[in-house]
Design an enzyme around this catalytic site. Structure first.
Site, short mmCIF file in Angstrom:
data_model
loop_
_atom_site.label_atom_id
_atom_site.label_comp_id
_atom_site.label_asym_id
_atom_site.label_seq_id
_atom_site.Cartn_x
_atom_site.Cartn_y
_atom_site.Cartn_z
N ASP A 1 54.27 43.22 92.78
CA ASP A 1 53.83 42.63 91.51
C ASP A 1 54.74 41.43 91.22
O ASP A 1 54.52 40.35 91.77
CB ASP A 1 53.90 43.73 90.45
CG ASP A 1 53.24 43.36 89.13
OD1 ASP A 1 53.59 42.31 88.60
OD2 ASP A 1 52.40 44.12 88.61
N GLY B 1 57.78 41.33 92.30
CA GLY B 1 58.60 41.22 93.50
C GLY B 1 60.02 41.74 93.31
O GLY B 1 60.77 41.84 94.26
N THR C 1 61.17 44.74 92.72
CA THR C 1 61.45 46.00 93.41
C THR C 1 61.69 45.77 94.90
O THR C 1 62.71 46.21 95.46
CB THR C 1 60.28 46.99 93.22
OG1 THR C 1 60.04 47.15 91.83
CG2 THR C 1 60.61 48.34 93.84
P1 XMP Z 1 57.45 44.65 91.01
O1 XMP Z 1 57.07 43.96 89.72
O2 XMP Z 1 58.87 45.07 91.03
O3 XMP Z 1 56.59 45.94 90.94
O4 XMP Z 1 57.01 43.88 92.22
C1 XMP Z 1 56.48 46.79 91.96
C2 XMP Z 1 56.27 48.18 91.43
O5 XMP Z 1 55.57 48.18 90.18
C3 XMP Z 1 54.59 49.14 90.14
N1 XMP Z 1 53.30 48.45 89.89
C4 XMP Z 1 52.11 49.03 89.74
N2 XMP Z 1 51.78 50.32 89.78
N3 XMP Z 1 49.53 49.73 89.33
C5 XMP Z 1 50.48 50.65 89.57
O6 XMP Z 1 50.16 51.83 89.61
C6 XMP Z 1 49.79 48.41 89.28
O7 XMP Z 1 48.88 47.60 89.05
C7 XMP Z 1 51.17 48.04 89.49
N4 XMP Z 1 51.81 46.85 89.49
C8 XMP Z 1 53.11 47.15 89.73
C9 XMP Z 1 54.64 49.84 91.45
O8 XMP Z 1 55.36 51.02 91.26
C10 XMP Z 1 55.41 48.94 92.37
O9 XMP Z 1 56.22 49.68 93.25
#
Ligand code: XMP
Ligand code: MG
Length: 186
Positions: free
Chosen positions: A109, A111, A113
């Site tokens: 999402d 990035g 994580t």
């Molecule tokens: P980032 O923002 O760190 O997010 O790239 C990664 C983590 O966010 C969760 N995530 C989602 N989980 N539906 C979900 O169930 C979504 O649309 C979504 N977008 C982000 C997910 O845990 C991922 O590891």
């Protein structure tokens, strides 16, 4: 026979057959790239909890020997917005030094994580480090992270199913669906 959608799910974004076909293609590419590797040298690291179904399907389609391990991080709590600060909740059992590590993540999402995990593993001296990500929301990217194997690029919507959740619900839907906005915006 069509199974009715749960009330909270607006529509199906990726159905079971579409996901299965793409996961097979990803597994084929990975098996090609890691051909000849020894079992103890190839470590798949699933990011809990969201990746558990993707990992299970991907791993069972690999034709190269591999080990499976897990890591858990937290950044979202029960919200749909990343807090931006990632915490390590559970570490792998296996030592990653000198091993070929493939991080398996459900969705990229912002990035934050994957960036955090990439840096964490990089510092541990793996023989190689790659990432396999089922879904990516390109519009939301804030951090640059290498994605070596990608399933699908999707629009900026909250998705559930196939391991993905909202507040720990809907993980075991067999498809990937779009959550109704009314569920998380009240
Ligand atoms: P980032 O923002 O760190 O997010 O790239 C990664 C983590 O966010 C969760 N995530 C989602 N989980 N539906 C979900 O169930 C979504 O649309 C979504 N977008 C982000 C997910 O845990 C991922 O590891
Ligand atoms: Mg996740």
């Amino acid at each position: 026979m069509t199974v009715p959608l749960p009330d909270s799910v607006e529509r199906v974004l990726l159905d079971e057959a579409t996901i299965a076909h793409r996961v097979q293609e990803m597994a084929d590419a990975i098996s090609d790239d890691y051909r000849g590797i020894r079992n103890e040298d190839f470590l798949l690291v699933g990011v809990l909890k969201g990746s558990f179904i993707f990992l299970a399907d991907l791993a069972r389609r690999l034709t190269v020997p591999h080990r499976v391990d897990f890591i858990a991080v937290s950044s979202y709590a029960d919200s749909v917005e990343s807090s931006g600060s990632v915490r390590l909740m559970l570490d792998t059992r296996a030592d990653v030094a000198g091993r070929h590590v493939l991080i398996v993540e459900d969705i990229l999402d912002t990035g934050y994580t994957l960036h955090y995990l990439y840096r964490l593993f990089e510092a541990r001296g793996p023989a190689s480090l790659r990432t396999a990500v089922l879904l990516m929301k390109p519009e939301r990217r804030k951090m640059d992270v290498p994605v070596h194997y990608l399933g699908f690029s999707i629009p900026d919507v909250w998705v559930v199913g196939f391991g993905l959740d909202y507040a720990d619900r809907f993980r075991t839907l067999p498809y990937i669906g779009v959550l109704k906005e009314s569920v998380y915006r009240e």
